[in-house]
Scaffold this motif. Structure first.
Motif, mmCIF file in Angstrom:
data_model
loop_
_atom_site.group_PDB
_atom_site.id
_atom_site.type_symbol
_atom_site.label_atom_id
_atom_site.label_comp_id
_atom_site.label_asym_id
_atom_site.label_seq_id
_atom_site.Cartn_x
_atom_site.Cartn_y
_atom_site.Cartn_z
ATOM 1 N N ARG A 317 0.860 -1.182 0.000
ATOM 2 C CA ARG A 317 0.000 0.000 0.000
ATOM 3 C C ARG A 317 0.898 1.234 0.000
ATOM 4 N N MET A 318 1.142 1.774 -1.167
ATOM 5 C CA MET A 318 2.012 2.937 -1.329
ATOM 6 C C MET A 318 3.348 2.726 -0.617
ATOM 7 N N ASP A 332 1.962 -0.458 -4.844
ATOM 8 C CA ASP A 332 0.593 -0.237 -4.374
ATOM 9 C C ASP A 332 -0.305 -1.320 -4.955
ATOM 10 N N ALA A 344 -2.774 7.181 -6.731
ATOM 11 C CA ALA A 344 -1.435 6.616 -6.924
ATOM 12 C C ALA A 344 -0.756 7.231 -8.148
ATOM 13 N N LYS A 439 0.152 -1.121 -9.704
ATOM 14 C CA LYS A 439 -1.154 -0.978 -9.071
ATOM 15 C C LYS A 439 -2.163 -1.885 -9.746
#
Length: 461
Positions: A317-318, A332, A344, A439
Motif C-alpha cells: 500500500r504505497m 501499491d 497513486a 497498481k
C-alpha cells in the motif's frame, strides 16, 4: 484474548463442550493451523479443498488450548453450528467485558487500511492499542481482530468492509464503536452497490451505529460523506481541506519525492506537519487519523510531530522502495479502484521529476457496468499527468484506450498479456531516476512489484 473457559465459550456461542469445560483459552484466535497460537483457539473451517478439522490435533500439539468447529475432533474444544456466528458472539461478549475499551470503527471506499494503520500508530502514544496490519475487515477477520483485545487494551481500531446493505451494521453489532470514521465514497464495489449513492447508504450504517455520546468523524471534502451527519445522533466532527472542517490542512505543498507538508488547523491550535509518506492523498488520510487522535486526547503539538513519524504498516500500500540502482518502486499492488488508482498516479507524477514515470496498471475488479469506463478514466488521467510509459496488464486494456483519447500525450503504451510480459516490459531498460508504480486488484499484479524488488537484491518477495 481475555481468558475464558470452554464452558464460558460454549455458553456464549450456544455450543457444546468437547473435553474438559474448565480448560482455559487465553491466547490468540486463529484459523490457520500454521499460525502460532499458544493457549489460543483454533477455528476449524470446512473448505472446498481442505477441512480444518483435520488439522485440529496439529494445532493443539503446536500450543493451541482448544478447537472451535462444527464437529468433535477428539481434541479439547467447543462444537457449534456455525463458526462465523460463534466468532461474532464471542467477540461481542469480549467487548462487553472490557469497559475501559474505546472502539474506533472506520470505513470508506479507499484508504481504509492505511488510515487504520495511522490511527493505530497515533493512539499507541496514549495507551495499549490493537490495530493489526492488513485488511481483516469482513465477517471472519473482523471478530478475530476484536478477539485480540485484552484487559490491557485501551483502543481497538477496526476496519469495516461492506459488499452489501447490512454488512457494516452487522459488524458494528459485534463491536459498537464510540468513534466512527467515514473516509470517502468512490467507485470501489460499485458493481455490487449499483451506484455511489448505494455505497454511501451502506457505509453510513457505521455512523448510525453510534450512541448519542459517540463521535462521528466525517470527510468535509466528500459531499456523500458529509451528508451522513443527519444519520446519527452523535456529535459530528469533520476533517479535510474545506475551510469549515473541524480538523483541516492549509497551505499544502509537496516535496520532490511527493511527500506532503501542510499546516494542521484545529480548534485547539495549529501546527506545521511534514509527512514521511508519499502521495497528495495522504493529506486526507492523515487528517482523518488526526481527527480521531484529537478526540482521544492527543495534544496538537504532539500530534503534529507524530504525524511526521507515520509509516506504512500494511504491505503493498504505497510502499516506496528506493533501489540501489537509483530506480524507485511504488508498490501499491494490494488492490485497486478508480479513485485509489488516480491517487497513486498523482503520487507517481509528483515523484517522477528527476526521471521517467512508468505505470504498470492491472485489472480493477467489481466495477460492474462501469468496468470499461473506469479503466479508461484512469488511462486518461495517466496521459494527462504525462506518464512516460503506461503498461496495461491482461484485463486492463481499456486503460490504453483512455490514454489514446488524450491527443497531446507523447508517452508509450504497452499491452501486456500477463504478468510475465509486464515484467519484461518494465525491466528492460530501467534507468536511475525512473519511478515505477505497480497498481491493480488482486490479480497477481504484485508479481511485477516483487520482480522489481528483487531485481537488485534489495528486498525478498
Amino acid at each position: 484474548m481475555i481468558p475464558m473457559t470452554l464452558d464460558e465459550i460454549a455458553a456464549i456461542t450456544g455450543g457444546s463442550v468437547a473435553g474438559d469445560g474448565t480448560t482455559i483459552v487465553s491466547g490468540p484466535v486463529e484459523y490457520d493451523s500454521r499460525a502460532p497460537m499458544p493457549g489460543g483457539l483454533f477455528v476449524a473451517f470446512e473448505g472446498e479443498k481442505v477441512d480444518g478439522h483435520g488439522y485440529a490435533a496439529k494445532a493443539i500439539a503446536a500450543g493451541a488450548a482448544a478447537v472451535l468447529g462444527t464437529r468433535d475432533t477428539g481434541q479439547p474444544g467447543v462444537v457449534v453450528k456455525d463458526q462465523l456466528d460463534a466468532l461474532g458472539k464471542l467477540a461481542h461478549a469480549l467487548v462487553q467485558r472490557l469497559p475501559q475499551l474505546t472502539v474506533v470503527g472506520l470505513t470508506g471506499s479507499s484508504g481504509k487500511t492505511t488510515t487504520k494503520d495511522y490511527i493505530g500508530q497515533l493512539l499507541a502514544r496514549l495507551g495499549d492499542t490493537v490495530a493489526p496490519p492488513g485488511s481483516p475487515n469482513n465477517e471472519l477477520g473482523f471478530p478475530c481482530t476484536v478477539l485480540k483485545a485484552t484487559a490491557d487494551t485501551r483502543y481497538l481500531v477496526l476496519e469495516m468492509g461492506a459488499r452489501g446493505i447490512g454488512h457494516i451494521a452487522y459488524l458494528a453489532g459485534i463491536a459498537a464503536p464510540r468513534i466512527a470514521l467515514v473516509l470517502n465514497i468512490g467507485a470501489a464495489h460499485i458493481g455490487e452497490f449499483g451506484s455511489m449513492q448505494g455505497t454511501a447508504q451502506a457505509k453510513g450504517e457505521l455512523v448510525e451505529s453510534l450512541p448519542a455520546e459517540g463521535v462521528a468523524v466525517l470527510n468535509a471534502d466528500d459531499p456523500l460523506v458529509a451528508g451522513m451527519a443527519p444519520r446519527t445522533s452523535a456529535r459530528v466532527v469533520t476533517f479535510g481541506e474545506d475551510p469549515n472542517a473541524t480538523v483541516r490542512a492549509e497551505h499544502v505543498t509537496l516535496d520532490s519525492r511527493g511527500r506532503p507538508a501542510f499546516t494542521l488547523v484545529t480548534s485547539s491550535g495549529n501546527a506545521p506537519v511534514r509527512l514521511a509518506v508519499a502521495g497528495r492523498h495522504q493529506v486526507s488520510n492523515t487528517l482523518a487519523a488526526a481527527a480521531v487522535a484529537l478526540e482521544a486526547g492527543l495534544p496538537v503539538v504532539e500530534l503534529a510531530a507524530a504525524l511526521g513519524d507515520l509509516g506504512i504498516r500494511s504491505e503493498r500500500r504505497m510502499d516506496v522502495v528506493e533501489r540501489s540502482d537509483g530506480v524507485t518502486l511504488i508498490d501499491d499492488s494490494y488492490n485497486a479502484n478508480p479513485s485509489s488508482t488516480a491517487a497513486a498516479l498523482r503520487a507517481l507524477a509528483a515523484m517522477g521529476r528527476q526521471g521517467r514515470t512508468i505505470a504498470v496498471l492491472g485489472y480493477m475488479a467489481e466495477l460492474g457496468d462501469q468496468e470499461v469506463s473506469g479503466h479508461a478514466e484512469v488511462g486518461r488521467l495517466a496521459a494527462e499527468l504525462g506518464v512516460d510509459r503506461l503498461i496495461a496488464v491482461a484485463g486492463a486494456a481499456a486503460v490504453l484506450d483512455g490514454a489514446a483519447d488524450v491527443p497531446e500525450w507523447t508517452g508509450s503504451a504497452i499491452a501486456a498479456a500477463d504478468q510475465a510480459a509486464a515484467i519484461a516490459a518494465v525491466t528492460g531498460d530501467l534507468r536511475p531516476g525512473d519511478v515505477v508504480l505497480v497498481k491493480g486488484s488482486r490479480y497477481r499484479t504484485w508479481e511485477v512489484a516483487d520482480a522489481l524488488r528483487v531485481a537488485t537484491g534489495e528486498v525478498s518477495p
